[in-house]
Design a protein around this motif. Sequence first.
Motif, PDB file in Angstrom:
ATOM      1  N   LYS A  13       0.816  -1.215   0.000  1.00 57.28           N
ATOM      2  CA  LYS A  13       0.000   0.000   0.000  1.00 57.28           C
ATOM      3  C   LYS A  13       0.854   1.272   0.000  1.00 57.28           C
ATOM      4  N   TYR A  14       1.976   1.240   0.742  1.00 56.22           N
ATOM      5  CA  TYR A  14       2.685   2.488   0.999  1.00 56.22           C
ATOM      6  C   TYR A  14       4.107   2.559   0.447  1.00 56.22           C
ATOM      7  N   LEU A  15       4.688   1.427   0.064  1.00 54.86           N
ATOM      8  CA  LEU A  15       6.051   1.474  -0.456  1.00 54.86           C
ATOM      9  C   LEU A  15       6.008   1.847  -1.939  1.00 54.86           C
ATOM     10  N   ASP A  16       6.472   3.031  -2.242  1.00 55.66           N
ATOM     11  CA  ASP A  16       6.451   3.527  -3.619  1.00 55.66           C
ATOM     12  C   ASP A  16       7.835   4.065  -3.955  1.00 55.66           C
ATOM     13  N   THR A  17       8.683   3.218  -4.544  1.00 55.47           N
ATOM     14  CA  THR A  17      10.052   3.616  -4.858  1.00 55.47           C
ATOM     15  C   THR A  17      10.545   2.876  -6.092  1.00 55.47           C
ATOM     16  N   ASP A  18      11.435   3.543  -6.812  1.00 56.11           N
ATOM     17  CA  ASP A  18      12.023   2.915  -7.999  1.00 56.11           C
ATOM     18  C   ASP A  18      13.252   2.079  -7.645  1.00 56.11           C
ATOM     19  N   VAL A  19      13.714   2.209  -6.400  1.00 58.79           N
ATOM     20  CA  VAL A  19      14.937   1.515  -6.001  1.00 58.79           C
ATOM     21  C   VAL A  19      14.673   0.034  -5.747  1.00 58.79           C
ATOM     22  N   ILE A  20      13.580  -0.274  -5.039  1.00 56.48           N
ATOM     23  CA  ILE A  20      13.251  -1.654  -4.717  1.00 56.48           C
ATOM     24  C   ILE A  20      11.739  -1.801  -4.635  1.00 56.48           C
ATOM     25  N   SER A  21      11.214  -2.920  -5.092  1.00 52.06           N
ATOM     26  CA  SER A  21       9.767  -3.128  -5.116  1.00 52.06           C
ATOM     27  C   SER A  21       9.269  -3.657  -3.770  1.00 52.06           C
ATOM     28  N   ALA A  22       7.976  -3.478  -3.547  1.00 48.73           N
ATOM     29  CA  ALA A  22       7.364  -3.989  -2.321  1.00 48.73           C
ATOM     30  C   ALA A  22       7.498  -5.503  -2.242  1.00 48.73           C
ATOM     31  N   ALA A  23       7.378  -6.178  -3.403  1.00 45.72           N
ATOM     32  CA  ALA A  23       7.470  -7.639  -3.424  1.00 45.72           C
ATOM     33  C   ALA A  23       8.865  -8.101  -3.005  1.00 45.72           C
ATOM     34  N   ARG A  24       9.902  -7.379  -3.447  1.00 42.99           N
ATOM     35  CA  ARG A  24      11.276  -7.758  -3.080  1.00 42.99           C
ATOM     36  C   ARG A  24      11.522  -7.551  -1.594  1.00 42.99           C
ATOM     37  N   VAL A  25      10.986  -6.460  -1.048  1.00 41.75           N
ATOM     38  CA  VAL A  25      11.164  -6.208   0.384  1.00 41.75           C
ATOM     39  C   VAL A  25      10.460  -7.285   1.203  1.00 41.75           C
ATOM     40  N   ALA A  26       9.219  -7.648   0.778  1.00 39.83           N
ATOM     41  CA  ALA A  26       8.475  -8.692   1.492  1.00 39.83           C
ATOM     42  C   ALA A  26       9.214 -10.023   1.422  1.00 39.83           C
ATOM     43  N   ALA A  27       9.777 -10.336   0.245  1.00 38.37           N
ATOM     44  CA  ALA A  27      10.529 -11.580   0.096  1.00 38.37           C
ATOM     45  C   ALA A  27      11.789 -11.577   0.962  1.00 38.37           C
ATOM     46  N   LEU A  28      12.436 -10.410   1.060  1.00 35.17           N
ATOM     47  CA  LEU A  28      13.645 -10.296   1.868  1.00 35.17           C
ATOM     48  C   LEU A  28      13.323 -10.482   3.348  1.00 35.17           C
TER      49      LEU A  28
END
Length: 487
Positions: A13-28
């Motif tokens: 909902k709130y992670l909006d960046t070109d550096v890393i996607s929300a899916a990658r952060v969740a997977a990490l």
Amino acid sequence: MDLAFVQSGLLEKYLDTDVISAARVAALLDRRGILDGTPVYLDEETQTPIPPLCEFGRYLSTALLDETTLKDYGRVIGRLDDHLAGLGSDVLSAVESDLVSYRGHRTQRQKKPVGASVWSRESFVLDDFYGFLVDRKILPHRPARLAARGRNALAPRVRSGMDIRHLTFEQYRYFRDVGLGGQLPNAEVDTSFRGWSPLRGRAGSDIALGTGARWREWSTVLLPELGLWPGMPGGAAEYTVQACAKYGKDRTIYVPEDAVASADLFCLLERPDIVRRAARGLERKARDLFVVGEVDVAGGRVRGILDGVVREFQMSAMDAKLRRITVHEGEFGLEAMSLFVCRGGLMPGADAWKSYRHRAWTRMTNLADRSTPLLPGRRWRWHDLRHTYALQMLTYLENAMDGPEPDQQARRLRHRSYLTGHIRHNPLLIVSRRLGHASPETTYQYLQYTDDLINEFEAAFAGWVGDDQATYAEIASHALASTKGAC
């Protein structure tokens, strides 16, 4: 220092960046084993993580604590740092006098000082925190010296036992019917009662008392687990609790027929209206819910769509967070699979159940009169019903074991044989297993309450105080009335 908590569900909902996607952060987060609720400590000026403290947060996460506990533990460190900031210090540079000051602040000087049990939990977390820092070579030694028997500046001064508070039959009926159920003390209906769901409160109290389960174990129960599902025979029910149990220790909970009937009455008269009103709102939230399409009652499993993926879960392995968003297609649209629902259509949380009992207590004390049973000195808790179950069950089993044996010596001999040869039927161990205690030592503490000491006191001191026209109940009622008048 600022404190935040990991909440993976908010990334999309709130992670909006070109550096890393929300899916990658969740997977990490998933790969690193960082659970929701893990505390993250940030520098106030730069908003960058503070490595030593964030390492402790990760250490807590690897202990597989639930989300609520992780947040509670994280706030303990945050409160200590806030206090130390006022002293020109912080948690990494604290000395023994700082910890003594903090203990005095929490237990004596703050607006609402905490009791021994709360401070005992906090001191445990702080002791674990500084032990972690020393083990990881972040600090050379603990800030507090160890004294005799391992005590230090954080140790609670009082070693208190369990706060066992139980109810009499009259007290329970008054709590259930008047406080939660909207009746008057004379059992008539109170037309001025504006409670949202009196049958829900009554059903909750009956299940809590009838099972002896902890609050999280009965308040999160699903309809199929309680036998209130199409094709199930009804009557008494048994379900396995594990993910919602303390320490994740699984056991079978037996729900007597009368308690199931109380829940069934709620489902028949109140629940449909709540579900109907909330159906449209749940449809809009369907993307964030676990929508069940298949229920395997015999296998205790559910299968549905969660986050756009088909998932299957063992019901006993579903934690409270997942149970709260579990829904199915019902008569009016999407409806919760949990037995208990609130206005939003989903399972009530801890704050909601707390407010139910607080309002019930206010109502009970306001309506108290001469016919009212003697109320406890402190506001009742849902956990009191668990204590009541334990004491009633233990007393009943002990009486059944004693039997009508008139010869005390023969009875003592029989008990010795009983405890050695038939330990499977030992009342204390039966109750310990029913309650899910980690050790029978916890159950031992109930033994001192199994005798009816109040009646013994009445018999021993009859006529010593007052006169024949005054009873303890009348004195209590008068004191209660005087208190209300003073307010």
